[in-house]
Scaffold this motif. Structure first.
Motif, short mmCIF file in Angstrom:
data_model
loop_
_atom_site.label_atom_id
_atom_site.label_comp_id
_atom_site.label_asym_id
_atom_site.label_seq_id
_atom_site.Cartn_x
_atom_site.Cartn_y
_atom_site.Cartn_z
N LYS A 1 32.66 69.20 -51.94
CA LYS A 1 33.61 68.15 -51.31
C LYS A 1 35.08 68.33 -52.07
CE LYS A 1 30.39 64.76 -49.71
NZ LYS A 1 29.70 63.46 -49.79
N GLY A 2 35.01 68.50 -53.19
CA GLY A 2 36.51 68.70 -53.99
C GLY A 2 37.03 70.13 -53.53
N PRO A 3 36.57 71.24 -53.58
CA PRO A 3 37.01 72.56 -53.25
C PRO A 3 37.25 72.57 -51.60
CG PRO A 3 35.27 73.05 -54.66
CD PRO A 3 35.12 71.49 -54.38
N MET A 4 36.45 72.11 -50.98
CA MET A 4 36.94 72.02 -49.35
C MET A 4 37.95 70.80 -49.25
SD MET A 4 34.81 73.77 -47.00
CE MET A 4 34.96 72.84 -45.80
N SER A 5 37.67 69.87 -49.75
CA SER A 5 39.37 69.00 -49.47
C SER A 5 40.34 69.48 -49.92
CB SER A 5 38.88 67.59 -50.20
OG SER A 5 37.81 66.95 -49.65
N ARG A 6 40.30 70.23 -51.14
CA ARG A 6 41.51 70.93 -51.76
C ARG A 6 42.11 71.91 -50.78
NH1 ARG A 6 42.36 73.24 -57.75
NH2 ARG A 6 44.69 73.81 -57.49
N LEU A 7 41.29 72.88 -50.33
CA LEU A 7 41.40 73.81 -49.17
C LEU A 7 42.10 73.39 -48.18
CD1 LEU A 7 38.44 76.54 -49.66
CD2 LEU A 7 40.94 76.98 -49.97
N ARG A 8 41.41 72.24 -47.66
CA ARG A 8 42.00 71.73 -46.42
C ARG A 8 43.45 71.16 -46.56
NH1 ARG A 8 40.03 65.72 -44.31
NH2 ARG A 8 41.12 65.89 -42.24
N ALA A 9 43.70 70.50 -47.64
CA ALA A 9 44.93 70.13 -48.03
C ALA A 9 46.03 71.02 -48.22
CB ALA A 9 45.01 69.31 -49.39
N GLU A 10 45.33 72.24 -48.76
CA GLU A 10 46.22 73.23 -48.83
C GLU A 10 46.70 74.07 -47.55
OE1 GLU A 10 48.44 75.59 -51.46
OE2 GLU A 10 47.25 74.21 -52.30
N ILE A 11 45.89 73.98 -46.66
CA ILE A 11 45.91 74.58 -45.43
C ILE A 11 47.07 73.91 -44.79
CG2 ILE A 11 45.04 75.21 -43.00
CD1 ILE A 11 42.42 76.03 -44.80
N LYS A 12 46.87 72.25 -44.55
CA LYS A 12 47.46 71.61 -43.91
C LYS A 12 49.11 71.56 -44.48
CE LYS A 12 45.78 67.53 -42.89
NZ LYS A 12 45.08 66.48 -42.94
N GLU A 13 49.20 71.51 -45.67
CA GLU A 13 50.43 71.54 -46.36
C GLU A 13 51.23 72.85 -46.15
OE1 GLU A 13 52.09 71.67 -50.81
OE2 GLU A 13 50.38 70.11 -50.49
N ASN A 14 50.69 74.05 -45.85
CA ASN A 14 51.43 75.27 -45.51
C ASN A 14 51.44 75.77 -44.32
OD1 ASN A 14 52.35 76.49 -48.53
ND2 ASN A 14 50.06 75.34 -48.69
N LEU A 15 50.63 75.26 -43.30
CA LEU A 15 50.84 75.67 -42.10
C LEU A 15 51.88 75.28 -41.30
CD1 LEU A 15 47.39 75.35 -40.21
CD2 LEU A 15 48.65 77.27 -40.56
N PRO A 16 52.72 76.04 -40.77
CA PRO A 16 53.97 75.95 -40.13
C PRO A 16 53.75 74.96 -38.87
CG PRO A 16 54.00 78.29 -40.41
CD PRO A 16 52.41 77.80 -40.94
N GLU A 17 54.60 74.23 -38.39
CA GLU A 17 54.47 73.34 -37.33
C GLU A 17 54.04 74.06 -36.13
OE1 GLU A 17 57.72 70.67 -35.35
OE2 GLU A 17 58.08 70.63 -37.61
N GLY A 18 53.29 73.32 -35.20
CA GLY A 18 52.73 73.93 -33.85
C GLY A 18 51.31 74.20 -34.17
N PHE A 19 50.65 74.06 -35.49
CA PHE A 19 49.27 74.26 -35.51
C PHE A 19 48.77 72.74 -35.25
CE2 PHE A 19 50.66 78.36 -37.22
CZ PHE A 19 50.05 79.17 -36.37
N GLU A 20 47.43 72.53 -35.10
CA GLU A 20 46.75 71.32 -34.98
C GLU A 20 45.32 71.73 -35.51
OE1 GLU A 20 44.99 69.56 -31.16
OE2 GLU A 20 47.23 68.89 -31.12
N GLU A 21 45.03 70.47 -36.49
CA GLU A 21 43.57 70.42 -37.05
C GLU A 21 42.81 69.67 -35.98
OE1 GLU A 21 42.35 69.29 -41.39
OE2 GLU A 21 42.68 67.64 -40.15
N THR A 22 41.57 70.32 -36.01
CA THR A 22 40.72 69.71 -35.15
C THR A 22 39.34 70.54 -35.74
OG1 THR A 22 39.87 69.63 -32.68
CG2 THR A 22 40.74 71.89 -33.71
N MET A 23 38.10 70.20 -34.62
CA MET A 23 36.94 70.59 -35.11
C MET A 23 36.72 71.74 -34.22
SD MET A 23 35.54 69.17 -37.62
CE MET A 23 33.80 69.91 -37.71
N SER A 24 36.22 72.94 -34.60
CA SER A 24 36.23 74.09 -33.58
C SER A 24 35.12 74.94 -34.21
CB SER A 24 37.75 74.80 -34.04
OG SER A 24 37.68 75.98 -33.22
N TYR A 25 34.16 75.03 -33.38
CA TYR A 25 32.94 75.83 -33.37
C TYR A 25 32.20 75.34 -34.47
CZ TYR A 25 35.16 79.06 -30.26
OH TYR A 25 35.48 79.85 -29.16
#
Length: 152
Positions: free
Chosen positions: A20-44
């Motif tokens: 949970k900790g590593p996944m949450s941290r990866l998720r936060a890192e991705i969200k913080e660094n992705l440029p505008e225009g991408f959207e978080e969702t459930m996919s596959y």
């Protein structure tokens, strides 16, 4: 390891406690660094970062009802995986990532075509994943996808 979840928060809530900790941290890192225009969702069945139909109405060529996928984050049976389509579609970015990973971690990454596997939760280069996520704008990903991946 298939996790039935309807949201990223629910997904993380259902994975083993030690991830949970590593996944949450990866998720936060991705969200913080992705440029505008991408959207978080459930996919596959994974946490996904996509170019939504509002930006790219054509969607994913394999199933146009789906938005254009870019990154997925998953807790697999033996590892955490970051699936980054840009690493697969752009040799320059792939080579940059492999070289930077070696510099920072002292070894080659455990990778497939777009899959970056982390078997040791203590050895995840979060900052490098963040840098990787910042390498493409949504439009740059669309252009690369149309040039290198989409079937004409």
């Amino acid at each position: 390891m298939k996790i039935e979840a309807s949201s990223p928060d629910e997904y993380i809530g259902k994975i083993p406690e030690e991830r949970k900790g590593p996944m949450s941290r990866l998720r936060a890192e991705i969200k913080e660094n992705l440029p505008e225009g991408f959207e978080e969702t459930m996919s596959y069945g994974m946490i996904g970062y996509v170019v939504p139909h509002s930006i790219y109405p054509e969607g994913y060529h394999c199933d146009t009802s789906l938005p254009l996928p870019f990154i997925n984050l998953a807790s697999q049976k033996n590892y955490i995986a970051v699936y980054h389509s840009g690493v697969y579609a752009n040799k320059e970015i792939h080579d940059w990532f492999v070289e930077e990973y070696k510099k920072r971690m002292g070894k080659k990454p455990d990778m497939g075509k777009s899959c970056i596997r982390f078997k040791n939760m203590e050895q995840i280069p979060y900052d490098l994943i963040g840098e990787l996520c910042s390498k493409f704008t949504a439009q740059e990903w669309i252009d690369l996808y149309e040039k290198n991946i989409k079937k004409k």
